[in-house]
Write an enzyme that holds these catalytic residues in place. Structure first.
Site, PDB file in Angstrom:
ATOM      1  N   PHE A 160       4.107   3.106  -4.345  1.00  0.00           N
ATOM      2  CA  PHE A 160       4.628   4.476  -4.907  1.00  0.00           C
ATOM      3  C   PHE A 160       6.158   4.808  -4.226  1.00  0.00           C
ATOM      4  CE2 PHE A 160       4.790   9.223  -5.523  1.00  0.00           C
ATOM      5  CZ  PHE A 160       5.163   9.024  -6.815  1.00  0.00           C
ATOM      6  N   TYR A 204      -0.920   0.428  -8.637  1.00  0.00           N
ATOM      7  CA  TYR A 204      -0.213   0.860  -7.368  1.00  0.00           C
ATOM      8  C   TYR A 204      -0.534   1.962  -6.521  1.00  0.00           C
ATOM      9  CZ  TYR A 204       1.111   5.201  -9.588  1.00  0.00           C
ATOM     10  OH  TYR A 204       0.982   6.589 -10.258  1.00  0.00           O
ATOM     11  N   CYS A 205      -0.395   1.838  -5.279  1.00  0.00           N
ATOM     12  CA  CYS A 205      -0.995   2.767  -4.338  1.00  0.00           C
ATOM     13  C   CYS A 205       0.388   3.288  -3.630  1.00  0.00           C
ATOM     14  CB  CYS A 205      -1.936   2.317  -3.579  1.00  0.00           C
ATOM     15  SG  CYS A 205      -1.440   0.884  -2.501  1.00  0.00           S
ATOM     16  N   GLN A 206       0.224   3.867  -2.477  1.00  0.00           N
ATOM     17  CA  GLN A 206       1.239   4.536  -1.522  1.00  0.00           C
ATOM     18  C   GLN A 206       2.259   3.229  -1.173  1.00  0.00           C
ATOM     19  OE1 GLN A 206       1.798   7.537  -1.976  1.00  0.00           O
ATOM     20  NE2 GLN A 206       3.640   7.335  -0.592  1.00  0.00           N
TER      21      GLN A 206
END
Length: 121
Positions: free
Chosen positions: A113, A84-86
């Site tokens: 996120f 996951y990232c932003q």
């Protein structure tokens, strides 16, 4: 005018190619699906360290996308990888890199996120 039509067709074709290629190498999971499997997997936050320090999913390891190529040795190919990232764009790029290096079971959190409502640290 003919040049514009050709250019438009090429752009659309390339976009479709990337979309279907991504679907073949990466499973995009809802938050509920992500929660069901991430504890049995390698949970990787591909955001930068300062983003990770401001908050991350409980149990995640921080391997920023900018360091991924040099830190692949930290990941096992025989276990699922949950990324996951932003928002989802960096985790997609990370998945493409992992796929090129032979990883098979690659998953990402839909929306990243910022859409996560579970436990954070």
């Amino acid at each position: 005018m003919e040049f514009l039509v050709i250019a438009l067709v090429l752009i659309i074709g390339f976009g479709l190619f990337r979309y279907f290629r991504q679907r073949n190498i990466l499973n995009t999971l809802t938050e509920e699906q992500f929660r069901e499997g991430y504890r049995k997997a390698q949970l990787i936050d591909v955001r930068e360290p300062q983003e990770f320090k401001r908050g991350h999913i409980l149990g995640a390891r921080n391997i920023p996308m900018t360091q991924m190529r040099h830190r692949l040795i930290e990941l096992r190919k025989d276990k699922p990888v949950y990324l996951y990232c932003q928002s989802g764009s960096r985790s997609t790029r990370a998945a493409q890199l992992l796929h090129k290096k032979g990883y098979q079971d690659i998953n990402q959190l839909k929306g990243g996120f910022k859409k996560w409502s579970g436990k954070i640290k």
